[in-house]
Design a protein around this motif. Structure first.
Motif, PDB file in Angstrom:
ATOM      1  N   SER A  40       3.672 -18.280  -3.215  1.00 17.34           N
ATOM      2  CA  SER A  40       4.973 -18.560  -2.976  1.00 17.34           C
ATOM      3  C   SER A  40       5.223 -18.691  -1.448  1.00 17.34           C
ATOM      4  N   PRO A  41       6.404 -18.916  -1.039  1.00 16.23           N
ATOM      5  CA  PRO A  41       6.647 -19.003   0.500  1.00 16.23           C
ATOM      6  C   PRO A  41       6.594 -17.385   1.124  1.00 16.23           C
ATOM      7  N   GLY A  42       7.193 -16.520   0.308  1.00 16.26           N
ATOM      8  CA  GLY A  42       7.326 -15.018   0.846  1.00 16.26           C
ATOM      9  C   GLY A  42       5.822 -14.632   0.920  1.00 16.26           C
ATOM     10  N   TRP A  43       4.924 -15.182   0.036  1.00 14.65           N
ATOM     11  CA  TRP A  43       3.317 -14.765   0.253  1.00 14.65           C
ATOM     12  C   TRP A  43       2.672 -15.508   1.620  1.00 14.65           C
ATOM     13  N   ARG A  44       3.225 -16.673   1.376  1.00 15.14           N
ATOM     14  CA  ARG A  44       2.779 -17.359   3.006  1.00 15.14           C
ATOM     15  C   ARG A  44       3.398 -16.831   4.127  1.00 15.14           C
ATOM     16  N   MET A  45       4.631 -16.393   4.191  1.00 15.11           N
ATOM     17  CA  MET A  45       5.207 -15.668   5.293  1.00 15.11           C
ATOM     18  C   MET A  45       4.262 -14.350   5.618  1.00 15.11           C
ATOM     19  N   LYS A  46       4.056 -13.651   4.810  1.00 16.12           N
ATOM     20  CA  LYS A  46       3.373 -12.316   4.864  1.00 16.12           C
ATOM     21  C   LYS A  46       1.769 -12.687   5.367  1.00 16.12           C
ATOM     22  N   ALA A  47       1.160 -13.781   5.023  1.00 17.98           N
ATOM     23  CA  ALA A  47      -0.117 -14.176   5.258  1.00 17.98           C
ATOM     24  C   ALA A  47      -0.421 -14.621   6.467  1.00 17.98           C
ATOM     25  N   LEU A  48       0.628 -15.462   6.931  1.00 15.58           N
ATOM     26  CA  LEU A  48       0.596 -16.224   8.382  1.00 15.58           C
ATOM     27  C   LEU A  48       0.602 -15.185   9.516  1.00 15.58           C
ATOM     28  N   ALA A  49       1.209 -14.270   8.855  1.00 14.62           N
ATOM     29  CA  ALA A  49       1.247 -12.865  10.133  1.00 14.62           C
ATOM     30  C   ALA A  49       2.038 -13.210  11.351  1.00 14.62           C
ATOM     31  N   TRP A  50       2.938 -14.035  11.308  1.00 13.61           N
ATOM     32  CA  TRP A  50       3.639 -14.375  12.646  1.00 13.61           C
ATOM     33  C   TRP A  50       4.633 -13.407  13.093  1.00 13.61           C
ATOM     34  N   ARG A  51       5.118 -13.216  14.169  1.00 12.27           N
ATOM     35  CA  ARG A  51       6.160 -12.290  14.835  1.00 12.27           C
ATOM     36  C   ARG A  51       6.854 -12.948  15.671  1.00 12.27           C
ATOM     37  N   GLY A  52       8.135 -12.991  15.808  1.00 15.12           N
ATOM     38  CA  GLY A  52       8.967 -13.433  16.746  1.00 15.12           C
ATOM     39  C   GLY A  52       9.581 -14.765  16.454  1.00 15.12           C
ATOM     40  N   PRO A  53      10.416 -15.235  17.034  1.00 17.11           N
ATOM     41  CA  PRO A  53      11.052 -16.823  16.603  1.00 17.11           C
ATOM     42  C   PRO A  53       9.874 -18.075  16.617  1.00 17.11           C
ATOM     43  N   GLU A  54      10.453 -18.966  15.753  1.00 17.86           N
ATOM     44  CA  GLU A  54       9.434 -19.817  15.690  1.00 17.86           C
ATOM     45  C   GLU A  54       9.159 -20.666  16.976  1.00 17.86           C
TER      46      GLU A  54
ATOM     47  N   GLU B  90      14.237 -19.725  -1.704  1.00 15.14           N
ATOM     48  CA  GLU B  90      13.899 -19.256  -3.057  1.00 15.14           C
ATOM     49  C   GLU B  90      14.437 -17.792  -3.206  1.00 15.14           C
ATOM     50  N   LEU B  91      14.768 -17.295  -2.208  1.00 16.99           N
ATOM     51  CA  LEU B  91      15.319 -15.842  -2.324  1.00 16.99           C
ATOM     52  C   LEU B  91      16.671 -15.592  -2.137  1.00 16.99           C
ATOM     53  N   GLY B  92      17.350 -16.913  -1.604  1.00 15.71           N
ATOM     54  CA  GLY B  92      18.750 -16.860  -1.498  1.00 15.71           C
ATOM     55  C   GLY B  92      19.518 -16.217  -0.488  1.00 15.71           C
ATOM     56  N   HIS B  93      18.762 -15.821   0.570  1.00 14.89           N
ATOM     57  CA  HIS B  93      19.302 -15.079   1.598  1.00 14.89           C
ATOM     58  C   HIS B  93      18.478 -15.249   2.825  1.00 14.89           C
ATOM     59  N   PRO B  94      19.104 -15.363   4.122  1.00 11.17           N
ATOM     60  CA  PRO B  94      18.188 -15.461   5.170  1.00 11.17           C
ATOM     61  C   PRO B  94      17.216 -14.532   5.455  1.00 11.17           C
ATOM     62  N   VAL B  95      15.821 -14.916   5.961  1.00 15.10           N
ATOM     63  CA  VAL B  95      14.835 -14.227   6.018  1.00 15.10           C
ATOM     64  C   VAL B  95      14.249 -14.409   7.515  1.00 15.10           C
ATOM     65  N   ASP B  96      13.626 -13.357   7.992  1.00 18.71           N
ATOM     66  CA  ASP B  96      13.010 -13.354   9.140  1.00 18.71           C
ATOM     67  C   ASP B  96      11.707 -13.021   9.594  1.00 18.71           C
ATOM     68  N   TRP B  97      11.140 -13.271  10.319  1.00 23.12           N
ATOM     69  CA  TRP B  97       9.607 -13.027  10.559  1.00 23.12           C
ATOM     70  C   TRP B  97       9.484 -11.716  10.933  1.00 23.12           C
ATOM     71  N   ASP B  98      10.414 -11.440  12.007  1.00 19.73           N
ATOM     72  CA  ASP B  98      10.189  -9.956  12.220  1.00 19.73           C
ATOM     73  C   ASP B  98      10.798  -8.806  11.443  1.00 19.73           C
ATOM     74  N   ASP B  99      11.019  -9.129  10.234  1.00 19.54           N
ATOM     75  CA  ASP B  99      11.852  -8.172   9.280  1.00 19.54           C
ATOM     76  C   ASP B  99      11.074  -8.547   7.915  1.00 19.54           C
ATOM     77  N   PRO B 100      10.014  -7.914   7.650  1.00 19.49           N
ATOM     78  CA  PRO B 100       9.275  -8.177   6.403  1.00 19.49           C
ATOM     79  C   PRO B 100      10.025  -7.789   5.225  1.00 19.49           C
ATOM     80  N   ALA B 101      10.923  -6.767   5.380  1.00 20.69           N
ATOM     81  CA  ALA B 101      11.745  -6.530   4.328  1.00 20.69           C
ATOM     82  C   ALA B 101      12.735  -7.592   3.738  1.00 20.69           C
ATOM     83  N   SER B 102      12.986  -8.582   4.641  1.00 18.04           N
ATOM     84  CA  SER B 102      13.645  -9.901   4.396  1.00 18.04           C
ATOM     85  C   SER B 102      13.153 -10.482   3.347  1.00 18.04           C
TER      86      SER B 102
END
Length: 175
Positions: free
Chosen positions: A80-94, A116-128
């Motif tokens: 899933s894109p959420g798992w990819r975001m976590k796996a990429l371990a990026w911080r900060g703006p693109e 997929e989640l239906g709301h904005p997500v942010d690299w610096d906020d894993p809770a998002s």
């Protein structure tokens, strides 16, 4: 420890065959410097030594010149894109990405996760994007290794020896 000194230690570890130590040092560096694509590339090279295509693909995901099989293995493992975001371990703006391709990859993963989640997500906020991480992914099983079989046989022999001693003790108790 300064970046150059740590990289020198990574080189020394690899030369001495201490691949796990080198991998751990590089993981720490990527955590400290997530936008440094050179560190990600070095980490991918170490995972290639292990034969782990998915992890090599993970750390090469932001590179334009990457192996398609490794990328596919990464995308399959982190479905899933959420798992990819976590796996990429990026911080900060693109925009901090070193290349336009890397920035595009980061934007694509974040956008897919938000859709997929239906709301904005942010690299610096894993809770998002944590909502998308409930699903589990299955790590591909690896074939049996000689060491693994020997450990299993050793455990079985140890358990049988313990059971034998226990039975002999119980029998001797009633004689």
């Amino acid at each position: 420890m300064p970046l150059r000194e740590t990289l020198a230690r990574v080189d020394a570890d690899l030369a001495a065959g201490r691949v796990p130590v080198a991998r751990q040092r590089l993981r720490g560096l990527v955590s400290s410097f997530p936008s440094d694509l050179t560190l990600r590339r070095r980490l991918a090279e170490v995972y290639r030594l292990y034969g782990d295509a998915a992890e090599a693909g993970r750390w090469m995901y932001l590179e334009e010149e990457r192996n398609a099989d490794e990328t596919a293995a990464f995308e399959a493992r982190y479905g899933s894109p959420g798992w990819r975001m976590k796996a990429l371990a990026w911080r900060g703006p693109e925009a901090m990405a070193a290349t336009a391709f890397a920035e595009g990859q980061l934007v694509a993963v974040r956008t897919a996760c938000a859709a997929e989640l239906g709301h904005p997500v942010d690299w610096d906020d894993p809770a998002s994007y944590r909502d998308g991480l409930e699903e589990t992914y299955e790590v591909a099983s690896e074939p049996w290794s000689v060491g693994g079989v020997l450990v299993g046989v050793g455990c079985l022999v140890g358990a049988l020896a313990f059971l034998t001693v226990w039975v002999v003790g119980v029998v001797a108790l009633f004689d």
